[in-house]
Write a protein that holds these residues in place. Structure first.
Motif, PDB file in Angstrom:
ATOM      1  N   TYR A  35      11.727   8.192   7.697  1.00  0.00           N
ATOM      2  CA  TYR A  35      10.532   8.070   7.939  1.00  0.00           C
ATOM      3  C   TYR A  35      11.009   7.362   9.965  1.00  0.00           C
ATOM      4  N   LEU A  36      11.374   6.822  10.079  1.00  0.00           N
ATOM      5  CA  LEU A  36      11.877   6.477  11.671  1.00  0.00           C
ATOM      6  C   LEU A  36      12.181   7.338  12.526  1.00  0.00           C
ATOM      7  N   LYS A  37      13.508   8.465  11.774  1.00  0.00           N
ATOM      8  CA  LYS A  37      13.553   9.686  12.726  1.00  0.00           C
ATOM      9  C   LYS A  37      11.878  10.238  13.315  1.00  0.00           C
ATOM     10  N   ALA A  38      11.756  10.280  11.699  1.00  0.00           N
ATOM     11  CA  ALA A  38      10.184  11.403  11.785  1.00  0.00           C
ATOM     12  C   ALA A  38       9.422  11.170  13.010  1.00  0.00           C
ATOM     13  N   GLU A  95       0.230  -1.357   0.205  1.00  0.00           N
ATOM     14  CA  GLU A  95       0.327  -0.476   0.101  1.00  0.00           C
ATOM     15  C   GLU A  95       0.870   1.360   0.160  1.00  0.00           C
ATOM     16  N   GLY A  96       1.997   0.836  -0.394  1.00  0.00           N
ATOM     17  CA  GLY A  96       3.349   2.334  -0.468  1.00  0.00           C
ATOM     18  C   GLY A  96       3.025   3.704   1.101  1.00  0.00           C
ATOM     19  N   THR A  97       2.438   2.732   2.722  1.00  0.00           N
ATOM     20  CA  THR A  97       2.350   2.968   3.606  1.00  0.00           C
ATOM     21  C   THR A  97       3.683   2.800   4.671  1.00  0.00           C
ATOM     22  N   GLN A  98       4.606   2.114   3.976  1.00  0.00           N
ATOM     23  CA  GLN A  98       5.982   1.919   4.845  1.00  0.00           C
ATOM     24  C   GLN A  98       6.453   3.077   5.854  1.00  0.00           C
ATOM     25  N   ILE A  99       7.444   3.247   6.687  1.00  0.00           N
ATOM     26  CA  ILE A  99       8.031   3.382   7.029  1.00  0.00           C
ATOM     27  C   ILE A  99       9.677   3.563   7.734  1.00  0.00           C
ATOM     28  N   GLU A 100       9.131   2.018   7.572  1.00  0.00           N
ATOM     29  CA  GLU A 100      10.684   0.795   7.577  1.00  0.00           C
ATOM     30  C   GLU A 100      12.208   1.409   6.409  1.00  0.00           C
ATOM     31  N   PRO A 101      12.739   0.801   6.960  1.00  0.00           N
ATOM     32  CA  PRO A 101      14.323   1.448   5.699  1.00  0.00           C
ATOM     33  C   PRO A 101      13.952   1.180   5.060  1.00  0.00           C
ATOM     34  N   ALA A 102      14.812   1.548   3.927  1.00  0.00           N
ATOM     35  CA  ALA A 102      13.751   1.555   2.434  1.00  0.00           C
ATOM     36  C   ALA A 102      15.429   1.354   1.019  1.00  0.00           C
ATOM     37  N   LYS A 103      16.127   0.634   0.564  1.00  0.00           N
ATOM     38  CA  LYS A 103      16.618   1.246  -0.737  1.00  0.00           C
ATOM     39  C   LYS A 103      15.739   0.711  -1.473  1.00  0.00           C
ATOM     40  N   LYS A 104      16.688   0.978  -3.138  1.00  0.00           N
ATOM     41  CA  LYS A 104      15.967   0.702  -4.227  1.00  0.00           C
ATOM     42  C   LYS A 104      16.101  -0.243  -3.923  1.00  0.00           C
ATOM     43  N   HIS A 105      15.118  -1.773  -5.141  1.00  0.00           N
ATOM     44  CA  HIS A 105      15.407  -2.944  -4.771  1.00  0.00           C
ATOM     45  C   HIS A 105      14.728  -3.091  -6.118  1.00  0.00           C
ATOM     46  N   ARG A 106      15.280  -4.351  -6.591  1.00  0.00           N
ATOM     47  CA  ARG A 106      14.034  -4.815  -7.898  1.00  0.00           C
ATOM     48  C   ARG A 106      14.013  -6.660  -7.538  1.00  0.00           C
TER      49      ARG A 106
END
Length: 173
Positions: free
Chosen positions: A147-150, A118-129
């Protein structure tokens, strides 16, 4: 027991009382997705709930895009752009948090930690395929924990405001 509600209108208040619920939680964190996700109404809804002894838990989120699982739902997409949604009202995660904290709710919910569908995640993210070729975005130009820091910062503000309110109620401030 909380009801996952869509608003705070008269029918919702009656439903809360007759259903024996302790309060309501908005769940949807995309501005305007439901009446409950309209941040302009949160302060008023929270006050109405408090008057009848019920709690209000607004849900905040960084964006929303479920077209990977619901391709027909493009009208509800709230894209992220440098930490802000590029939607009609340029709503940012900070703006939702600010409205939530200002409404003085019992608690604030974050939708979600890891709902990538749903594109609502705040967990750490990096570009991935993925192996299926699906692309997952990072939070560039921000760091992966943006987003975790915010969330940590807003959570601290919420808790500080709650403590101030308790002090006011006791006549200590």
């Amino acid at each position: 027991c909380l009801w996952i509600g869509t608003g705070g209108g008269r029918q919702d208040l009656r439903f809360l009382q007759e259903g024996g619920f302790d309060g309501a939680y908005t769940y949807f964190a995309a501005e305007g997705f439901t009446p409950g996700s309209n941040i302009k109404s949160w302060k008023d809804v929270a006050m109405r709930f408090k008057k009848i002894g019920k709690i209000f838990v607004p849900s905040v989120g960084p964006g929303y895009d479920d077209t990977r699982i619901r391709p027909w739902n493009r009208h509800n997409v709230r894209q992220r752009k440098d930490g802000a949604c590029a939607c009609r009202v340029a709503l940012s995660y900070d703006r939702m948090w600010s409205a939530a904290v200002t409404s003085k709710p019992h608690a604030v919910s974050v939708t979600s930690y890891n709902e990538w569908g749903e594109g609502t995640q705040i967990e750490p993210a990096k570009k991935h395929r993925s192996w299926k070729g699906e692309r997952y975005k990072s939070y560039d130009p921000h760091e992966s924990t943006f987003y975790l820091k915010a969330t940590r910062s807003w959570s601290k503000k919420f808790k500080e405001d709650q403590c101030l309110d308790l002090g006011d109620a006791r006549g200590e401030l």
